[in-house]
Design a protein around this motif. Structure first.
Motif, PDB file in Angstrom:
ATOM      1  N   VAL A  89      -4.266   3.709   6.674  1.00 44.42           N
ATOM      2  CA  VAL A  89      -3.120   2.805   6.806  1.00 44.42           C
ATOM      3  C   VAL A  89      -3.459   1.566   7.633  1.00 44.42           C
ATOM      4  O   VAL A  89      -3.162   0.440   7.212  1.00 44.42           O
ATOM      5  CB  VAL A  89      -1.888   3.542   7.374  1.00 44.42           C
ATOM      6  N   ARG A  90      -4.053   1.745   8.779  1.00 46.72           N
ATOM      7  CA  ARG A  90      -4.380   0.558   9.613  1.00 46.72           C
ATOM      8  C   ARG A  90      -5.299  -0.419   8.884  1.00 46.72           C
ATOM      9  O   ARG A  90      -5.025  -1.623   8.879  1.00 46.72           O
ATOM     10  CB  ARG A  90      -4.982   0.994  10.941  1.00 46.72           C
ATOM     11  N   PRO A  91      -6.405   0.059   8.272  1.00 44.26           N
ATOM     12  CA  PRO A  91      -7.246  -0.895   7.517  1.00 44.26           C
ATOM     13  C   PRO A  91      -6.500  -1.543   6.357  1.00 44.26           C
ATOM     14  O   PRO A  91      -6.705  -2.720   6.064  1.00 44.26           O
ATOM     15  CB  PRO A  91      -8.403  -0.044   7.014  1.00 44.26           C
ATOM     16  N   LEU A  92      -5.633  -0.785   5.699  1.00 45.16           N
ATOM     17  CA  LEU A  92      -4.850  -1.348   4.605  1.00 45.16           C
ATOM     18  C   LEU A  92      -3.985  -2.497   5.111  1.00 45.16           C
ATOM     19  O   LEU A  92      -3.964  -3.579   4.536  1.00 45.16           O
ATOM     20  CB  LEU A  92      -3.968  -0.274   3.975  1.00 45.16           C
ATOM     21  N   PRO A 105       1.264  -5.644  -3.084  1.00 50.56           N
ATOM     22  CA  PRO A 105       0.520  -4.389  -3.222  1.00 50.56           C
ATOM     23  C   PRO A 105       0.273  -3.707  -1.878  1.00 50.56           C
ATOM     24  O   PRO A 105       0.312  -2.471  -1.788  1.00 50.56           O
ATOM     25  CB  PRO A 105      -0.791  -4.786  -3.893  1.00 50.56           C
ATOM     26  N   LYS A 106       0.059  -4.500  -0.832  1.00 48.81           N
ATOM     27  CA  LYS A 106      -0.161  -3.922   0.495  1.00 48.81           C
ATOM     28  C   LYS A 106       1.065  -3.131   0.950  1.00 48.81           C
ATOM     29  O   LYS A 106       0.953  -1.981   1.389  1.00 48.81           O
ATOM     30  CB  LYS A 106      -0.474  -5.033   1.510  1.00 48.81           C
ATOM     31  N   ARG A 107       2.227  -3.725   0.834  1.00 48.21           N
ATOM     32  CA  ARG A 107       3.460  -3.051   1.281  1.00 48.21           C
ATOM     33  C   ARG A 107       3.827  -1.898   0.344  1.00 48.21           C
ATOM     34  O   ARG A 107       4.387  -0.892   0.781  1.00 48.21           O
ATOM     35  CB  ARG A 107       4.611  -4.040   1.384  1.00 48.21           C
ATOM     36  N   THR A 108       3.494  -2.026  -0.943  1.00 49.94           N
ATOM     37  CA  THR A 108       3.740  -0.926  -1.877  1.00 49.94           C
ATOM     38  C   THR A 108       2.893   0.285  -1.499  1.00 49.94           C
ATOM     39  O   THR A 108       3.397   1.418  -1.448  1.00 49.94           O
ATOM     40  CB  THR A 108       3.444  -1.364  -3.323  1.00 49.94           C
ATOM     41  N   LEU A 109       1.620   0.070  -1.236  1.00 50.48           N
ATOM     42  CA  LEU A 109       0.743   1.176  -0.828  1.00 50.48           C
ATOM     43  C   LEU A 109       1.182   1.773   0.509  1.00 50.48           C
ATOM     44  O   LEU A 109       1.102   2.986   0.700  1.00 50.48           O
ATOM     45  CB  LEU A 109      -0.709   0.700  -0.762  1.00 50.48           C
ATOM     46  N   HIS A 110       1.657   0.945   1.405  1.00 46.16           N
ATOM     47  CA  HIS A 110       2.171   1.428   2.690  1.00 46.16           C
ATOM     48  C   HIS A 110       3.402   2.311   2.457  1.00 46.16           C
ATOM     49  O   HIS A 110       3.546   3.381   3.055  1.00 46.16           O
ATOM     50  CB  HIS A 110       2.502   0.242   3.598  1.00 46.16           C
ATOM     51  N   ALA A 111       4.287   1.886   1.567  1.00 44.22           N
ATOM     52  CA  ALA A 111       5.468   2.684   1.240  1.00 44.22           C
ATOM     53  C   ALA A 111       5.062   4.004   0.580  1.00 44.22           C
ATOM     54  O   ALA A 111       5.641   5.063   0.880  1.00 44.22           O
ATOM     55  CB  ALA A 111       6.397   1.899   0.320  1.00 44.22           C
TER      56      ALA A 111
END
Length: 125
Positions: free
Chosen positions: A28-31, A40-46
């Motif tokens: 998560v932190r590297p993402l 896409p960043k916030r989608t993967l975080h969700a």
């Protein structure tokens, strides 16, 4: 009390805890620090948070089934076994794309998920 479902529930709770602790540090932190576009960043975080909720709820369901054994416990236990088996299969499929003799250990999450699937399956039979 169903001992196998209890063991599955406890193991699933440990999996959820590992996901929450290690998952936040490693992927998560590297993402979030990456240069990926925001959507896409916030989608993967969700999605990471959705998996967190899923793991916690599945562990709670297994513990409830083990301790209360309501009607339908065998079916619910079997569905949770299939759920964790599917998670295991996804990680095995993805990790098998790595090169090298130790590729199955590059993403070792399947080693934590498989015992939950097996214990839940045994507990539901």
């Amino acid at each position: 009390m169903n001992g196998h479902l209890l063991a599955a529930g406890i193991t699933a709770a440990v999996v959820a805890a590992v996901h929450l602790a290690a998952g936040h540090v490693d992927p998560v932190r590297p993402l979030l620090a990456s240069t990926l576009p925001q959507v896409p960043k916030r989608t993967l975080h969700a999605v990471w948070h959705l998996v967190s909720a899923d793991l916690v709820l599945a562990a709670a369901a297994l513990l409830y089934l083990a301790l209360v054994q309501p009607p339908g416990t065998p079916l619910a236990g079997l569905l949770l076994a299939v759920h964790f088996a599917a998670y295991t299969a996804v990680f095995l499929a993805v990790t098998s794309t790595f090169d090298g003799a130790w590729r199955l250990l590059r993403l070792p999450q399947w080693l934590l998920l498989l015992p939950v699937a097996v214990l839940a399956w045994i507990g539901s039979t």
